[in-house]
Every structure is written in C-alpha cells, then in structure tokens.
Design a protein around this motif. Structure first.
Motif, PDB file in Angstrom:
ATOM      1  N   GLY A 132       0.826  -1.195   0.000  1.00  0.00           N
ATOM      2  CA  GLY A 132       0.000   0.000   0.000  1.00  0.00           C
ATOM      3  C   GLY A 132       0.863   1.249   0.000  1.00  0.00           C
ATOM      4  N   PRO A 133       0.233   2.407  -0.110  1.00  0.00           N
ATOM      5  CA  PRO A 133       0.977   3.672  -0.056  1.00  0.00           C
ATOM      6  C   PRO A 133       1.745   3.799   1.268  1.00  0.00           C
ATOM      7  CG  PRO A 133      -1.299   4.035  -0.745  1.00  0.00           C
ATOM      8  CD  PRO A 133      -1.198   2.614  -0.305  1.00  0.00           C
ATOM      9  N   ILE A 134       2.920   4.378   1.191  1.00  0.00           N
ATOM     10  CA  ILE A 134       3.776   4.574   2.366  1.00  0.00           C
ATOM     11  C   ILE A 134       3.700   6.048   2.766  1.00  0.00           C
ATOM     12  CG2 ILE A 134       6.112   4.356   3.299  1.00  0.00           C
ATOM     13  CD1 ILE A 134       4.951   1.666   2.346  1.00  0.00           C
ATOM     14  N   ASP A 135       3.443   6.301   4.032  1.00  0.00           N
ATOM     15  CA  ASP A 135       3.362   7.662   4.561  1.00  0.00           C
ATOM     16  C   ASP A 135       4.339   7.832   5.712  1.00  0.00           C
ATOM     17  OD1 ASP A 135       1.325   8.634   2.897  1.00  0.00           O
ATOM     18  OD2 ASP A 135      -0.264   7.989   4.260  1.00  0.00           O
ATOM     19  N   TYR A 136       4.546   9.076   6.091  1.00  0.00           N
ATOM     20  CA  TYR A 136       5.345   9.351   7.279  1.00  0.00           C
ATOM     21  C   TYR A 136       4.663  10.441   8.091  1.00  0.00           C
ATOM     22  CZ  TYR A 136       7.119  13.697   5.251  1.00  0.00           C
ATOM     23  OH  TYR A 136       7.220  14.956   4.714  1.00  0.00           O
ATOM     24  N   LEU A 137       4.945  10.450   9.372  1.00  0.00           N
ATOM     25  CA  LEU A 137       4.491  11.488  10.289  1.00  0.00           C
ATOM     26  C   LEU A 137       5.691  11.956  11.099  1.00  0.00           C
ATOM     27  CD1 LEU A 137       1.313   9.820  11.860  1.00  0.00           C
ATOM     28  CD2 LEU A 137       1.347  11.602  10.108  1.00  0.00           C
ATOM     29  N   VAL A 138       5.749  13.250  11.349  1.00  0.00           N
ATOM     30  CA  VAL A 138       6.713  13.809  12.291  1.00  0.00           C
ATOM     31  C   VAL A 138       5.877  14.480  13.376  1.00  0.00           C
ATOM     32  CG1 VAL A 138       8.622  15.418  12.657  1.00  0.00           C
ATOM     33  CG2 VAL A 138       8.410  14.204  10.467  1.00  0.00           C
ATOM     34  N   ILE A 139       6.041  14.016  14.590  1.00  0.00           N
ATOM     35  CA  ILE A 139       5.237  14.479  15.720  1.00  0.00           C
ATOM     36  C   ILE A 139       6.144  15.199  16.697  1.00  0.00           C
ATOM     37  CG2 ILE A 139       3.750  13.735  17.627  1.00  0.00           C
ATOM     38  CD1 ILE A 139       3.403  11.107  15.801  1.00  0.00           C
ATOM     39  N   GLU A 140       5.733  16.386  17.116  1.00  0.00           N
ATOM     40  CA  GLU A 140       6.519  17.163  18.085  1.00  0.00           C
ATOM     41  C   GLU A 140       5.857  17.096  19.449  1.00  0.00           C
ATOM     42  OE1 GLU A 140       8.498  21.288  17.515  1.00  0.00           O
ATOM     43  OE2 GLU A 140       6.498  21.658  18.345  1.00  0.00           O
ATOM     44  N   PHE A 141       6.660  16.845  20.474  1.00  0.00           N
ATOM     45  CA  PHE A 141       6.197  16.870  21.850  1.00  0.00           C
ATOM     46  C   PHE A 141       6.685  18.163  22.486  1.00  0.00           C
ATOM     47  CE2 PHE A 141       6.943  12.331  20.846  1.00  0.00           C
ATOM     48  CZ  PHE A 141       5.627  11.902  20.915  1.00  0.00           C
ATOM     49  N   PRO A 142       5.832  18.868  23.212  1.00  0.00           N
ATOM     50  CA  PRO A 142       6.236  20.137  23.820  1.00  0.00           C
ATOM     51  C   PRO A 142       7.416  19.955  24.775  1.00  0.00           C
ATOM     52  CG  PRO A 142       3.884  19.703  24.197  1.00  0.00           C
ATOM     53  CD  PRO A 142       4.466  18.485  23.555  1.00  0.00           C
ATOM     54  N   ALA A 143       8.279  20.945  24.788  1.00  0.00           N
ATOM     55  CA  ALA A 143       9.477  20.873  25.622  1.00  0.00           C
ATOM     56  C   ALA A 143       9.133  20.863  27.110  1.00  0.00           C
ATOM     57  CB  ALA A 143      10.401  22.053  25.306  1.00  0.00           C
ATOM     58  N   ASP A 144       8.005  21.448  27.470  1.00  0.00           N
ATOM     59  CA  ASP A 144       7.663  21.585  28.887  1.00  0.00           C
ATOM     60  C   ASP A 144       6.775  20.456  29.428  1.00  0.00           C
ATOM     61  OD1 ASP A 144       5.421  22.307  27.436  1.00  0.00           O
ATOM     62  OD2 ASP A 144       4.919  24.028  28.701  1.00  0.00           O
TER      63      ASP A 144
END
Length: 147
Positions: free
Chosen positions: A10-22
C-alpha cells in the motif's frame, strides 16, 4: 519476495510528531497505534524518537529509552526499523521540530490500501500525486460552511 508479494504494497506515509518541551509525553497514543497495527490497518515500518537540543543539534533516542510516562510497554515498537530512514532523512524530519523539543518519526504502510493499490498497478495505473488536507484547514472550511 515473489513478484505477487512485491506488488501487494500500500501507499507509504510518514508522520513527524513534536512533543512540547515543557511536558513529558504520557504515551497515551501508543495503544491506539498498536491497535492500528494489530488490526492490519497500517504496517509500521520505522518508529524513531528524536531530541532537538537548544543549539539545533539532533540525536535519535532508542524507543525504549524515550522518557514516557504511563503503563504501555513501548518496547513493543523497538523493532520497528526498516532501514528507510537515513541520517539525512532524520535531519530533515527533525528540522520541523522546535529547539528543545522531542519528537517521533513514523513511517508506515497503509496496509488497508494494498489490495486496491495492487489492482491499480496490475492495470498499469500508478500513483502520480499524493497529499494531505491539514486538519485545521478542514475545520476552518467546515466552520465557514456552518457545519
């Protein structure tokens, strides 16, 4: 891998997720990710945690060493590495993170779409464009329509 198996992708996707520094991530989304994998909706190819220092330097953090709170066994994802993420990819993905923040990079196959995509390929079709509608854009459009 035989020819029919190679075509069942199937199609390949990516995610970049940011977690807050605090805030320390609580891991509450991980059981939901595990459920998507268990039900065959996605196939997790890579799952990498990163930290971006205040000076902009970036380094990978082992999944099991990422500082998560909660009861979920994050080591279930420790083996999610396909080799698709090169150092340049890691740097590019992490460039979206604010300094001082941590993040996760996921590469996954939309496993649910593999039979559909394979049928298209067998008939000579090919994916020529792909994209996402940003959630906020969708919400703004729905808001403007009064929905």
């Amino acid at each position: 891998m035989t020819e029919p198996e190679a075509a069942e992708v199937g199609p390949i996707d990516y995610l970049v997720i940011e977690f807050p520094a605090d805030r320390t991530p609580d891991g509450s989304a991980l059981p939901l990710l595990d459920d998507l994998v268990a039900r065959g909706i996605i196939k997790l190819l890579d799952f990498v945690f990163v930290r971006k220092e205040l000076d902009g330097s970036i380094f990978a953090v082992a999944v099991e060493d990422f500082d998560l709170t909660g009861d979920f066994d994050v080591s279930l994802f420790a083996g999610a590495t396909s080799g698709l993420i090169a150092r340049e990819d890691l740097d590019e993905a992490a460039s979206a993170l604010e300094p001082g923040c941590s993040g996760a990079i996921l590469i996954y196959e939309n496993h649910w779409a593999a039979p559909f995509a394979s049928a298209l390929r067998r008939n000579g079709a090919q994916l020529v464009a792909s994209g996402r509608v940003a959630t906020q854009d969708l919400l703004d459009s729905l808001d403007a329509l009064g929905v």
